[in-house]
Design an enzyme around this catalytic site. Structure first.
Site, PDB file in Angstrom:
ATOM      1  N   PHE A   1      -1.737  -7.233   1.873  1.00  0.00           N
ATOM      2  CA  PHE A   1      -3.153  -6.979   2.147  1.00  0.00           C
ATOM      3  C   PHE A   1      -3.441  -6.456   3.556  1.00  0.00           C
ATOM      4  O   PHE A   1      -4.532  -5.963   3.821  1.00  0.00           O
ATOM      5  CB  PHE A   1      -4.014  -8.224   1.883  1.00  0.00           C
ATOM      6  CG  PHE A   1      -4.054  -8.643   0.444  1.00  0.00           C
ATOM      7  CD1 PHE A   1      -4.849  -7.966  -0.468  1.00  0.00           C
ATOM      8  CD2 PHE A   1      -3.276  -9.692  -0.015  1.00  0.00           C
ATOM      9  CE1 PHE A   1      -4.883  -8.330  -1.807  1.00  0.00           C
ATOM     10  CE2 PHE A   1      -3.291 -10.068  -1.344  1.00  0.00           C
ATOM     11  CZ  PHE A   1      -4.100  -9.394  -2.247  1.00  0.00           C
TER      12      PHE A   1
ATOM     13  N   HIS B   1      -8.305 -11.153  -8.751  1.00  0.00           N
ATOM     14  CA  HIS B   1      -7.863 -10.333  -7.626  1.00  0.00           C
ATOM     15  C   HIS B   1      -9.070  -9.812  -6.857  1.00  0.00           C
ATOM     16  O   HIS B   1     -10.114  -9.519  -7.456  1.00  0.00           O
ATOM     17  CB  HIS B   1      -7.023  -9.162  -8.145  1.00  0.00           C
ATOM     18  CG  HIS B   1      -6.230  -8.470  -7.095  1.00  0.00           C
ATOM     19  ND1 HIS B   1      -6.764  -7.459  -6.310  1.00  0.00           N
ATOM     20  CD2 HIS B   1      -4.950  -8.640  -6.674  1.00  0.00           C
ATOM     21  CE1 HIS B   1      -5.841  -7.035  -5.459  1.00  0.00           C
ATOM     22  NE2 HIS B   1      -4.730  -7.733  -5.653  1.00  0.00           N
TER      23      HIS B   1
ATOM     24  N   TYR C   1       0.849  -1.187   0.000  1.00  0.00           N
ATOM     25  CA  TYR C   1       0.000   0.000   0.000  1.00  0.00           C
ATOM     26  C   TYR C   1       0.890   1.245   0.000  1.00  0.00           C
ATOM     27  O   TYR C   1       1.934   1.273   0.655  1.00  0.00           O
ATOM     28  CB  TYR C   1      -0.880   0.022   1.245  1.00  0.00           C
ATOM     29  CG  TYR C   1      -1.879  -1.105   1.350  1.00  0.00           C
ATOM     30  CD1 TYR C   1      -2.835  -1.329   0.369  1.00  0.00           C
ATOM     31  CD2 TYR C   1      -1.899  -1.939   2.474  1.00  0.00           C
ATOM     32  CE1 TYR C   1      -3.767  -2.346   0.488  1.00  0.00           C
ATOM     33  CE2 TYR C   1      -2.831  -2.959   2.607  1.00  0.00           C
ATOM     34  CZ  TYR C   1      -3.760  -3.159   1.603  1.00  0.00           C
ATOM     35  OH  TYR C   1      -4.689  -4.163   1.725  1.00  0.00           O
TER      36      TYR C   1
END
Length: 225
Positions: A77, A187, A66
Site C-alpha cells: 500500500f 478491500h 503497484y
C-alpha cells in the site's frame, strides 16, 4: 535481490534451499534482466528490512506490488516519498484513519513510519512486471510469503492481522495463534471500500488490543513532507 540479514533470516533460511525458491530466484532474475519489473530489485525485501520479526505488532497483507512507475518500494500500500500521487486504495485508508482516529490526510503515501513501529506491510507476491497486474502470481512468491505468515503465527505475543479483501482473508486458516487478533474487512479499493471498509475502525481496534496487552500502540499519523 537485496538479501535479508536480520532475524527474518533464521526464520526463512529453510525456504532458500527449497526447489520452488531456486526456481523463483531464477525467474525473478531473468525478468529483471529483460523487462521492467517493480519494485526496484534492492527494495523487494524492504518489509523485512524495516520490520524485524521480533518487532512485528501488526500485519497488513496486500496482494502484488503497484505496477506503475515510481510506486512500489517493497511495502504493501505504500509509495516512495518522491511519488506525489497517492494511490486510490491508500486514499481510502487515509479516509478511514481520519474517521476512526482523527488523523489528518497527509500529502504523501510513504508508510515507512508504520513499518518502523512494527507494522509488517507484506504483499503475498513481491514483484510484478510494469503495467501488468498479477503478472508474477503463481511463480513461487506465495509459498515464500506463506512461510512468512507461518513465522509470524508462531510468535508468542499479541499481534494483529488486518485482512482486507478475500485474497488476504484466504490466509485465515493459517492463523491459529490464540494470542493474535484477526480483523477482517472489504478491500479499501474504490470498488469495495463502500461495502464495509469504511467504518471498520481497524486502526483504533488494533491500538485498543495492543494497549490491553501491554504493547505500545501504533502512531498511525503520517506526516506531511
Amino acid at each position: 535481490m537485496g538479501m535479508i540479514d536480520n532475524d527474518w533470516l533464521l526464520a526463512l533460511k529453510p525456504e532458500f534451499a527449497k526447489t520452488y525458491y531456486k526456481d523463483l530466484f531464477e525467474f525473478v532474475k531473468n525478468e529483471y534482466s529483460r523487462v521492467v519489473v517493480y519494485p526496484p530489485a534492492d527494495d523487494i525485501f524492504n518489509a523485512f528490512h524495516f520490520t524485524p520479526l521480533s518487532k512485528v505488532k501488526v500485519v497488513i497483507l496486500g496482494q502484488d506490488p503497484y505496477h506503475n512507475v515510481n510506486q512500489a518500494h517493497g511495502l504493501s500500500f505504500s509509495v516512495p516519498p518522491s511519488q506525489k500521487e497517492i494511490p486510490p486504495s491508500l486514499q481510502n485508508i487515509y479516509k478511514e484513519l481520519h474517521d476512526d482516529l482523527g488523523c489528518y490526510i497527509p500529502n504523501n503515501g510513504y508508510l515507512k513510519k508504520w513499518a518502523d513501529q512494527g507494522v509488517l506491510m507484506l504483499n503475498t507476491v513481491l514483484t510484478v512486471r510494469a503495467h501488468q497486474a498479477n503478472s508474477h502470481q503463481n511463480k513461487g512468491w506465495e509459498h515464500f510469503t506463506d512461510a512468512v505468515i507461518n513465522a509470524v503465527n508462531e510468535q508468542d505475543r499479541p499481534i494483529v492481522y488486518l485482512l482486507w479483501g478475500r485474497p488476504a482473508q484466504s490466509k485465515i486458516p493459517m492463523l491459529t495463534n490464540p494470542k493474535h487478533l484477526i480483523l477482517k474487512a472489504p478491500h479499501p479499493s474504490p470498488l469495495s471500500a463502500y461495502r464495509g471498509f469504511y467504518g471498520c475502525r481497524h486502526f483504533s481496534q488494533t491500538n485498543e488490543f495492543l494497549k490491553e496487552n501491554g504493547v505500545e500502540p501504533i502512531d498511525w499519523q503520517i506526516e506531511n513532507i
